[in-house]
Design an enzyme around this catalytic site. Structure first.
Site, short mmCIF file in Angstrom:
data_model
loop_
_atom_site.label_atom_id
_atom_site.label_comp_id
_atom_site.label_asym_id
_atom_site.label_seq_id
_atom_site.Cartn_x
_atom_site.Cartn_y
_atom_site.Cartn_z
N GLU A 271 5.67 -3.28 0.63
CA GLU A 271 5.62 -3.14 -0.84
C GLU A 271 4.87 -1.84 -1.12
O GLU A 271 3.65 -1.79 -1.04
CB GLU A 271 4.88 -4.34 -1.44
CG GLU A 271 5.61 -5.68 -1.27
CD GLU A 271 6.80 -5.81 -2.23
OE1 GLU A 271 6.92 -5.02 -3.18
OE2 GLU A 271 7.62 -6.72 -2.00
N GLY B 182 0.84 -1.21 0.00
CA GLY B 182 0.00 0.00 0.00
C GLY B 182 0.86 1.25 0.00
O GLY B 182 1.99 1.21 -0.49
N ASN B 183 0.34 2.31 0.59
CA ASN B 183 1.07 3.59 0.50
C ASN B 183 2.06 3.76 1.65
O ASN B 183 1.97 3.10 2.69
CB ASN B 183 0.08 4.75 0.41
CG ASN B 183 -0.69 4.94 1.70
OD1 ASN B 183 -0.14 5.42 2.69
ND2 ASN B 183 -1.95 4.55 1.70
N CYS C 43 1.03 0.06 -9.32
CA CYS C 43 2.15 0.61 -8.55
C CYS C 43 3.39 0.82 -9.41
O CYS C 43 4.18 1.73 -9.13
CB CYS C 43 2.48 -0.31 -7.38
SG CYS C 43 2.80 -2.00 -7.89
N VAL D 138 0.77 4.83 5.45
CA VAL D 138 0.28 3.72 6.27
C VAL D 138 1.43 2.76 6.59
O VAL D 138 1.49 2.18 7.69
CB VAL D 138 -0.90 2.99 5.58
CG1 VAL D 138 -1.31 1.74 6.36
CG2 VAL D 138 -2.10 3.93 5.44
P1 NAD Z 1 -5.49 0.84 0.50
O1 NAD Z 1 -6.20 2.10 0.80
O2 NAD Z 1 -6.28 -0.34 0.07
O3 NAD Z 1 -4.61 0.49 1.78
C1 NAD Z 1 -3.81 -0.66 1.83
C2 NAD Z 1 -4.17 -1.44 3.06
O4 NAD Z 1 -3.83 -0.68 4.21
C3 NAD Z 1 -5.65 -1.78 3.17
O5 NAD Z 1 -5.79 -3.15 3.51
C4 NAD Z 1 -6.13 -0.86 4.25
O6 NAD Z 1 -7.22 -1.40 4.98
C5 NAD Z 1 -4.93 -0.70 5.12
N1 NAD Z 1 -4.93 0.56 5.86
C6 NAD Z 1 -5.32 1.77 5.39
N2 NAD Z 1 -5.19 2.71 6.35
C7 NAD Z 1 -4.70 2.08 7.44
C8 NAD Z 1 -4.34 2.51 8.75
N3 NAD Z 1 -4.45 3.78 9.14
N4 NAD Z 1 -3.86 1.59 9.62
C9 NAD Z 1 -3.74 0.30 9.24
N5 NAD Z 1 -4.07 -0.15 8.01
C10 NAD Z 1 -4.55 0.72 7.14
O7 NAD Z 1 -4.43 1.03 -0.64
P2 NAD Z 1 -3.52 2.28 -0.94
O8 NAD Z 1 -2.53 2.49 0.15
O9 NAD Z 1 -4.32 3.42 -1.45
O10 NAD Z 1 -2.75 1.63 -2.18
C11 NAD Z 1 -2.15 2.42 -3.12
C12 NAD Z 1 -0.66 2.53 -2.83
O11 NAD Z 1 -0.10 1.24 -2.78
C13 NAD Z 1 0.09 3.26 -3.90
O12 NAD Z 1 1.10 4.03 -3.31
C14 NAD Z 1 0.72 2.14 -4.71
O13 NAD Z 1 1.85 2.50 -5.44
C15 NAD Z 1 1.01 1.16 -3.65
N6 NAD Z 1 1.04 -0.19 -4.20
C16 NAD Z 1 2.20 -0.88 -4.14
C17 NAD Z 1 2.28 -2.13 -4.68
C18 NAD Z 1 3.51 -2.95 -4.62
O14 NAD Z 1 3.40 -4.14 -4.85
N7 NAD Z 1 4.66 -2.38 -4.34
C19 NAD Z 1 1.15 -2.69 -5.29
C20 NAD Z 1 -0.03 -1.95 -5.31
C21 NAD Z 1 -0.07 -0.71 -4.75
#
Ligand code: NAD
Length: 467
Positions: free
Chosen positions: A220, A198-199, A254, A202
């Site tokens: 990741e 994710g980002n 991503c 977080v």
């Molecule tokens: P998202 O909002 O789905 O969050 C990811 C996860 O984090 C979710 O399961 C969510 O429930 C959890 N989460 C969110 N806020 C939280 C908190 N405060 N505390 C605990 N858990 C929490 O996804 P996103 O972050 O918007 O995803 C997009 C980002 O992920 C982009 O930066 C993208 O580049 C990155 N990404 C990376 C990869 C990789 O494989 N490297 C793949 C896909 C996306």
């Protein structure tokens, strides 16, 4: 298509769930190869026997076309699981370790063993693949795993919660749906490894929670993955490849090209070829069944806000009801604007002129290390310099995104784009602790040489043997 998130079912009790999952691993249930193979087989069946359910969940969440759903999610994950299933016997073998003379006679080996209870937290953009991909690694390595899918892709999340318990052993694999409150509760428990995608904001919350228990984390993340286009590049082919990777999943990838720096003398030609490539690949994108939708209204608004950072020369139109956002190209881009400061994660592509490879490499020094970096050039010296003088999770030469599909290449970031890696064998490695084993017989006690009292003879022998 609707923006509504269906209410989640009442949260199951989370207390003690990490401990419950750790127990069977400690008791040896997951140790035999046969058990792991059965779990991987079950995961493959879960995907193969429910193709239309997965396809429709992905269509509901992201408007994914059938081809894209298979290419980047369903078939992709089946491929990962099959590879692990096939290679598991080899991956599980201990690796013999050569030993120094001073320790002989003895045997040394490196033995992969499961960490225990692992937590996989997945994002919404490839909500199937990025949830089950890490699960494949966790199971192959003999761990128990709790999967927390993204609440932002509710249809896929619900399907995972329904099908995983029907196929996989509930003693060692669980799915908990939910958002911040559920994840926060899970993070209070002690896990043996946390795998988060994710980002990076977080990610810091995850790393902080993990630190309390000294839990290792794999993060990741994303960031702004640049493309450098040198004047020696084949511009029409470059445009076609960038267009595919940028507008795949409407830019919500991503490793998507985030922005382009192109040698000034070929910048206009590249923009024209990109316009042409969009038309060729997607036609009228709004009516194309092959063009995905933006995940929700919040992201529609965010993307709309990014358009002010430059001049829209292609696209720019959007439809909130449909969650459609056109493939869009910006020129005359302001380096300080949000579109050049934050990850775009959508179908907007800024194109900025640059004066040669030195200027491009300099521009990278000032930025965070990206997840991917792409270079298009026929001049091999340019490629060599970009490869050697920049740092990123991966480099694509005359190609974007496709490195992700090469299972023999590690996938992961560096610095702000993350830590740790997976895919193929790297997934098994990531989810395994490598235990060092040194074993000696007792018949010949060469170790006696290093026992006190340290006589003159022992001192000089030690120096000679160890030095
Ligand atoms: P998202 O909002 O789905 O969050 C990811 C996860 O984090 C979710 O399961 C969510 O429930 C959890 N989460 C969110 N806020 C939280 C908190 N405060 N505390 C605990 N858990 C929490 O996804 P996103 O972050 O918007 O995803 C997009 C980002 O992920 C982009 O930066 C993208 O580049 C990155 N990404 C990376 C990869 C990789 O494989 N490297 C793949 C896909 C996306």
């Amino acid at each position: 298509m609707s923006d509504q998130t269906a209410p989640l079912p009442a949260a199951p009790a989370l207390d003690g769930i990490a401990e419950d999952l750790r127990r069977p691993v400690g008791q040896g249930l997951t140790r035999p190869r046969r058990y792991r193979e059965q779990q991987l087989d079950a995961l493959i069946r879960m995907l193969q026997q429910n193709l239309s359910l997965w396809e429709s969940a992905l269509a509901q969440d992201l408007g994914k076309s059938e081809v894209e759903a298979h290419l980047s999610e369903i078939a992709f994950t089946i491929g990962e699981a099959k590879l692990a299933r096939r290679q598991l016997w080899r991956w599980m073998l201990p690796t013999p370790a050569p030993l120094p003379l001073a320790l002989q006679p003895a045997l040394g080996k490196v033995v992969p063993e499961p960490f225990g209870a692992t937590l996989v937290i997945a994002p919404w953009n490839y909500p199937l693949q990025l949830a089950l991909g890490p699960v494949v690694g966790a199971l192959a390595a003999g761990n128990a795993v709790l999967l927390k899918p993204s609440e932002v892709a509710p249809a896929t999340s619900a399907l995972l919660a329904r099908l995983v318990p029907a196929y996989l052993d509930p003693l060692t694999v669980r799915v908990i749906e939910g958002g911040v409150p559920e994840t926060t509760a899970l993070l209070e428990q002690r896990w043996d490894l946390i795998f988060y995608t994710g980002n990076s904001l977080v990610a810091r919350i995850i790393a902080e929670a993990a630190a309390k228990h000294l839990t290792p984390t794999v993060l990741e993340l994303g960031g702004k993955s640049p493309v450098y286009v040198h004047r020696s590049a084949d511009i029409p082919a470059t445009a076609r490849r960038i267009a595919w990777g940028k507008w795949l999943n409407a830019g919500q990838t991503c490793v998507a090209p985030d922005y382009i720096r192109v040698d000034r003398e070929v910048a206009d030609e590249l923009v024209e070829e990109l316009r042409h490539a969009i038309a060729e690949q997607l036609g009228d994108a709004r009516s194309s069944p092959d063009y995905s939708r933006i995940i929700n209204g919040k992201h529609m608004d965010r993307l709309q806000g990014l358009l002010t950072g430059g001049r829209v020369v292609v696209g720019g139109d959007a439809d909130d009801d449909e969650r459609y956002f056109a493939p869009t190209i910006l020129t005359d881009v302001d380096e300080d604007a949000a579109v050049m400061q934050e990850e775009i994660f959508g179908p907007i592509l800024p194109v900025l002129p640059v004066d040669g490879v030195d200027a491009f490499i300099d521009s990278m020094q000032a930025r965070d290390k990206p997840l991917a970096l792409y270079v298009f050039a026929r001049d091999r010296e340019v490629v060599r310099r970009v490869e050697r003088e920049t740092s990123s999770g991966a480099v694509g030469v005359n190609v974007v995104v496709a490195q992700y599909g090469a299972k023999a290449l590690p996938f992961g970031g560096v610095g702000e784009s993350g830590m740790g890696r997976y895919h193929g064998r790297f997934s098994f490695e990531t989810f395994s602790h490598r235990k060092a084993v040194l074993s000696k017989g007792t018949a010949i006690d060469t170790l006696r040489l290093i026992y006190p009292p340290f006589t003159q003879l022992r001192a000089s022998l030690t120096k000679r043997i160890m030095g």
